[in-house]
Design an enzyme around this catalytic site. Structure first.
Site, PDB file in Angstrom:
ATOM      1  N   LYS A 151       2.447  48.561  52.289  1.00 11.47           N
ATOM      2  CA  LYS A 151       2.264  48.784  53.717  1.00 11.47           C
ATOM      3  C   LYS A 151       1.799  50.219  54.011  1.00 11.47           C
ATOM      4  O   LYS A 151       1.079  50.443  54.950  1.00 11.47           O
ATOM      5  CB  LYS A 151       3.543  48.480  54.495  1.00 11.47           C
ATOM      6  CG  LYS A 151       4.138  47.100  54.234  1.00 11.47           C
ATOM      7  CD  LYS A 151       3.357  45.972  54.894  1.00 11.47           C
ATOM      8  CE  LYS A 151       3.765  44.590  54.403  1.00 11.47           C
ATOM      9  NZ  LYS A 151       5.174  44.287  54.431  1.00 11.47           N
ATOM     10  N   TRP A 181      11.664  39.842  58.554  1.00 11.53           N
ATOM     11  CA  TRP A 181      12.054  40.444  57.276  1.00 11.53           C
ATOM     12  C   TRP A 181      13.537  40.789  57.263  1.00 11.53           C
ATOM     13  O   TRP A 181      14.226  40.580  56.267  1.00 11.53           O
ATOM     14  CB  TRP A 181      11.213  41.690  56.970  1.00 11.53           C
ATOM     15  CG  TRP A 181       9.766  41.369  56.826  1.00 11.53           C
ATOM     16  CD1 TRP A 181       8.735  41.809  57.594  1.00 11.53           C
ATOM     17  CD2 TRP A 181       9.168  40.493  55.851  1.00 11.53           C
ATOM     18  NE1 TRP A 181       7.554  41.272  57.171  1.00 11.53           N
ATOM     19  CE2 TRP A 181       7.781  40.470  56.105  1.00 11.53           C
ATOM     20  CE3 TRP A 181       9.676  39.737  54.794  1.00 11.53           C
ATOM     21  CZ2 TRP A 181       6.892  39.714  55.333  1.00 11.53           C
ATOM     22  CZ3 TRP A 181       8.787  38.973  54.025  1.00 11.53           C
ATOM     23  CH2 TRP A 181       7.417  38.972  54.298  1.00 11.53           C
ATOM     24  N   ASP A 202      15.471  48.986  54.753  1.00 12.98           N
ATOM     25  CA  ASP A 202      14.162  48.514  54.321  1.00 12.98           C
ATOM     26  C   ASP A 202      13.137  49.324  55.120  1.00 12.98           C
ATOM     27  O   ASP A 202      13.033  49.172  56.334  1.00 12.98           O
ATOM     28  CB  ASP A 202      14.047  47.008  54.624  1.00 12.98           C
ATOM     29  CG  ASP A 202      12.651  46.440  54.351  1.00 12.98           C
ATOM     30  OD1 ASP A 202      11.742  47.216  53.991  1.00 12.98           O
ATOM     31  OD2 ASP A 202      12.471  45.218  54.513  1.00 12.98           O
TER      32      ASP A 202
END
Ligand SMILES: *Cc1c(COP(=O)(O)O)cnc(C)c1O
Length: 357
Positions: A191, A100, A167
């Site tokens: 998440k 990511w 993030d």
């Protein structure tokens, strides 16, 4: 259906009370006789949900007054682009700690000059790089605090001489964060904060407006802040479920209480991985994530992988297959996963060991 234990990496397990309230609202939203997915987002009843969600979010995360939060569609992957559009003028540095993080960097490189300041790909992203020096002439430094796929985590708020952008898709709401150390924190909800379909961005207002490009309206954070996340139709259902999840979190005692529970769950599972002769962890111990626990069969026992997956499935374990780039297993221990779930997984690992010694 027998009791299952859900360790999915995302979308993730959510508190049952949030699911139940959402089912009720799907039938009848706040006694209006209209389903949650048919209401207008321009009604007073909806604005109350938005407002409650925003204020709980601010309260739980202790967000200072000079920050704004927007709740948008598009996923964390679209935020990669938002970040570059809204903050990248001359140069930006990224910490490349996984898939990511790397995607965030690549997206910024499509907009301007962005580079990896440090990278842990040399050992398949099993650690967090250290000892790098953050230059003072960059627009921002971007980190991914929890590397969902590799199970590594930056567990403290780093000191940064330039605007810090993080993030936090997979560890938001799992520990107390000093928001004032960041120019911006963003992530997808699915998440740890709610269902798929909504993303959050917590932005220090004075960090915006420093780039010269014309930003397309839908990618301009200033517009979404101005319109209180309602410039266009917000993801109504996802925000509703997130709000119910935040209410549950508050009822559990908030961030500090959930952090203690999360740490205990992770410690339980890592202790078993380290003890059990059939398994070994993949992330360096000091960087182990408390949200995503990655492990593989021990050296010489690799042949047992499929058998363990089948055995675990029989024991009611869901979602413990590792990401294809790491292999093995990954148990995601997000907030709504319980100590009981983790204890059941540990028991399953112990029973499997007894069958093979
Ligand atoms: C899952 C994940 C993403 C991507 O999220 P989408 O909402 O699917 O785009 C980005 N960053 C991290 C850390 C993630 O775990």
């Amino acid at each position: 259906m027998d009791k299952v234990h859900v360790f999915n990496a995302g979308p993730c397990v959510l508190p049952q009370v949030a699911i139940d309230r959402s089912i009720e609202a799907l039938r009848d939203f706040k006694g209006t006789g209209v389903s949650l997915i048919s209401i207008s987002h321009r009604t007073k009843e909806w604005e109350e949900v938005m407002e409650e969600c925003r204020s709980l979010w601010k309260e739980l995360l202790c967000i200072p007054d000079d920050y704004e939060t927007v709740f948008l569609g598009g996923g964390a992957s679209l935020e990669f682009l938002y970040v570059a559009m809204n903050f990248l003028e001359n140069k930006a540095a990224y910490l490349d700690t996984g898939v990511w993080a790397h995607k965030a960097l690549q997206e910024a490189q499509g907009i301007g000059n962005a580079y990896a300041l440090a990278c842990s790909k040399d050992r398949n992203y099993c650690y967090i790089p250290k000892g790098y020096e953050i230059p003072s002439d960059i627009d921002y430094f971007h980190i991914t605090t929890n590397n969902t796929i590799y199970g590594t985590e930056i567990k403290t708020d780093i000191d940064c001489p330039v605007p810090l952008i993080a993030d936090m898709s997979s560890d938001i709401l799992s520990r107390r964060v000093d928001v004032s150390k960041y120019a911006m924190i963003y992530g997808g909800a699915q998440k740890n904060a709610g269902p798929a379909g909504v993303t959050f961005a917590i932005i220090r207002k004075d960090a915006l407006g420093k780039v010269s490009r014309r930003i397309p309206s839908m990618l301009d954070y200033r517009l979404h802040i101005d319109k209180a996340s309602m410039f266009n139709t917000p993801p109504v259902f996802s925000i509703f479920v997130m709000n119910e999840t935040l209410k549950w979190l508050k009822s559990m005692g908030g961030i500090d209480a959930i952090h203690a529970a999360d740490e205990k769950k992770a410690a339980t599972l890592y202790a078993e991985i380290d003890r059990n002769s059939l398994f070994r962890g993949t992330a360096d111990k000091e960087d182990r994530s408390i949200m995503n626990v990655c492990f593989v069969m021990a050296d010489g026992r690799e042949g047992l992988q499929d058998e363990f997956l089948a055995f675990a499935k029989q024991c009611g374990m869901v979602g413990i297959k590792g990401h294809r780039s790491v292999g093995g297993f990954r148990a995601s221990l997000y907030n709504a996963c319980t100590q009981e779930d983790v204890d059941a997984l540990v028991k399953c690992m112990q029973e499997f060991e007894k069958l093979h010694i």
